[in-house]
Design a protein around this motif. Structure first.
Motif, PDB file in Angstrom:
ATOM      1  N   UNK A  77      47.344  33.018  48.339  1.00  0.00           N
ATOM      2  CA  UNK A  77      46.555  33.024  47.096  1.00  0.00           C
ATOM      3  C   UNK A  77      47.159  34.032  46.124  1.00  0.00           C
ATOM      4  N   UNK A  78      47.332  33.628  44.859  1.00  0.00           N
ATOM      5  CA  UNK A  78      47.875  34.530  43.851  1.00  0.00           C
ATOM      6  C   UNK A  78      46.831  35.594  43.493  1.00  0.00           C
ATOM      7  N   UNK A  79      47.194  36.862  43.686  1.00  0.00           N
ATOM      8  CA  UNK A  79      46.235  37.951  43.472  1.00  0.00           C
ATOM      9  C   UNK A  79      46.670  38.922  42.374  1.00  0.00           C
ATOM     10  N   UNK A  80      47.868  38.783  41.854  1.00  0.00           N
ATOM     11  CA  UNK A  80      48.334  39.695  40.812  1.00  0.00           C
ATOM     12  C   UNK A  80      49.790  39.436  40.481  1.00  0.00           C
ATOM     13  N   UNK A  81      50.326  40.291  39.644  1.00  0.00           N
ATOM     14  CA  UNK A  81      51.739  40.195  39.306  1.00  0.00           C
ATOM     15  C   UNK A  81      52.287  41.574  38.970  1.00  0.00           C
ATOM     16  N   UNK A  82      53.601  41.680  39.015  1.00  0.00           N
ATOM     17  CA  UNK A  82      54.272  42.941  38.696  1.00  0.00           C
ATOM     18  C   UNK A  82      55.349  42.669  37.660  1.00  0.00           C
ATOM     19  N   UNK A  83      55.165  43.252  36.481  1.00  0.00           N
ATOM     20  CA  UNK A  83      56.178  43.148  35.434  1.00  0.00           C
ATOM     21  C   UNK A  83      57.235  44.224  35.654  1.00  0.00           C
ATOM     22  N   UNK A  84      58.348  44.110  34.966  1.00  0.00           N
ATOM     23  CA  UNK A  84      59.395  45.122  35.128  1.00  0.00           C
ATOM     24  C   UNK A  84      58.949  46.503  34.673  1.00  0.00           C
ATOM     25  N   UNK A 120      61.138  37.193  34.344  1.00  0.00           N
ATOM     26  CA  UNK A 120      59.724  36.917  34.573  1.00  0.00           C
ATOM     27  C   UNK A 120      59.125  37.954  35.525  1.00  0.00           C
ATOM     28  N   UNK A 121      57.818  38.133  35.482  1.00  0.00           N
ATOM     29  CA  UNK A 121      57.168  39.011  36.462  1.00  0.00           C
ATOM     30  C   UNK A 121      57.270  38.413  37.867  1.00  0.00           C
ATOM     31  N   UNK A 122      57.018  39.250  38.864  1.00  0.00           N
ATOM     32  CA  UNK A 122      56.932  38.795  40.246  1.00  0.00           C
ATOM     33  C   UNK A 122      55.467  38.531  40.568  1.00  0.00           C
ATOM     34  N   UNK A 123      55.167  37.309  41.002  1.00  0.00           N
ATOM     35  CA  UNK A 123      53.797  36.951  41.365  1.00  0.00           C
ATOM     36  C   UNK A 123      53.499  37.476  42.777  1.00  0.00           C
ATOM     37  N   UNK A 124      52.346  38.097  42.959  1.00  0.00           N
ATOM     38  CA  UNK A 124      51.958  38.683  44.236  1.00  0.00           C
ATOM     39  C   UNK A 124      50.873  37.819  44.867  1.00  0.00           C
TER      40      UNK A 124
END
Length: 344
Positions: free
Chosen positions: A325-332, A316-320
């Protein structure tokens, strides 16, 4: 760091009798540094340099030999007069000062440290540090007290009565820093002060210097030819080529978004793992179409090394997040591109 301490506005320095004509030719025809030398017998030292440095900031000026970085810093204390442009230091136009005023500014508000410290070999460490105070006729007891305090700041307690030849190269550089600090200047001008030292000693002095500047809130112009050193200690970095500043930014901004091929070549070998932060490479949460239940979470200031530790154990992506507050995510794939330096 909002209070402006140093400001350069469109500063030029061209060495030679036809400097003004050469400067106009550069502006009008865009001729190169070699062409200026051939046509006008002039050497381009600095061209159209503009930047501001805030209180407590370490502003690194980096470039190869001949790029103009040392010439540029010597304009700040007017060791070199500009061909054109304006330089303000602590709100004063440095070019308008009388010789007496200039000497006072250099003595009271600026400290300069060079690669080779030129310590007086027959004087003790304490006397070397106190020498600028002696020139100002400060009583011996007071200048020795100031000297001992400055030596304590650079961890040289116990070496006050030694001669320079009895110290290692790194310790001699620390004496030089103490000498610059003795008059409690607002500004430090550092011209490749650690470049002649062994790598391990150099790293130790870089860390010590950065901590000291943060503690004392000294505004610093730091000259170096080493990008690793600039990244390690600088709040912002200016990269110079042929007398011109080609990019100014934080280390992360320069590594992730190099201004041109010249800067790109400089940064291509720099490790991004501890430098680049999650907020620089994250994508909008809406860009991910799958289920994020169970996805790991990291702060927006987490570095790539920390993100890798989270990503390695999941698909799964890493939630940032920022303040929860969730502001983005980082996929592999995005993470791998970040390691490459933002390459698309």
């Amino acid at each position: 760091m909002n209070e402006r301490v140093i400001k350069l506005d469109n500063v030029w320095k061209i060495f030679g009798e036809q400097s003004m004509a050469a400067m106009e030719a550069i502006k009008e025809r865009g001729i190169s540094k070699p062409e200026v030398l051939a046509e006008f017998s002039c050497v381009v030292g600095v061209q159209k340099a503009s930047f501001e440095v805030s209180k407590g900031e370490i502003f690194c000026i980096m470039g190869l030999s001949g790029s103009g970085k040392s010439t540029l810093v010597r304009h700040v204390n007017r060791l070199i007069e500009p061909t054109s442009g304006k330089i303000e230091v602590l709100g004063r136009d440095i070019g308008s000062l009388s010789n007496t005023e200039l000497r006072e500014v250099r003595a009271m508000q600026m400290g300069m440290v060079f690669q080779h410290m030129a310590l007086l070999p027959h004087r003790s460490v304490r006397d070397n540090v106190a020498y600028p105070l002696e020139i100002r006729n400060i009583p011996k007891s007071k200048r020795w007290a100031i000297s001992d305090h400055a030596l304590a700041l650079v961890d040289l307690v116990g070496y006050e009565d030694r001669l320079p030849r009895e110290l290692s190269g790194g310790m001699q550089q620390r004496v030089g820093i103490a000498r610059a600090l003795a008059s409690d200047p607002a500004i430090l001008l550092m011209d490749e002060p650690f470049s002649a030292l062994d790598p391990l000693i150099r790293l130790q002095l870089q860390d010590q210097f950065k901590a000291l500047v943060a503690q004392l809130q000294k505004t610093t112009l730091f000259i170096t030819h080493d990008l690793d050193e600039a990244i390690r200690i600088g709040h912002r970095i200016a990269i110079m080529k042929d007398g011109e500043i080609v990019q100014i930014g934080t280390a992360e901004e320069i590594v992730m978004n190099p201004a041109d091929e010249y800067v790109r070549e400089f940064v291509q070998g720099i490790s991004k793992l501890k430098l680049v932060k999650a907020h620089s490479i994250m994508e909008p949460i809406e860009s991910y179409q799958g289920n994020l239940e169970g996805a790991p979470v990291a702060d927006h200031k987490a570095d790539l090394d920390q993100i890798i530790d989270l990503a390695v154990n999941t698909d799964l992506p890493v939630i940032i997040t920022d303040g929860g507050v969730k502001v983005g995510l980082i996929t592999k794939p995005r993470l791998l591109r970040g390691i490459q330096g933002g390459k698309e």
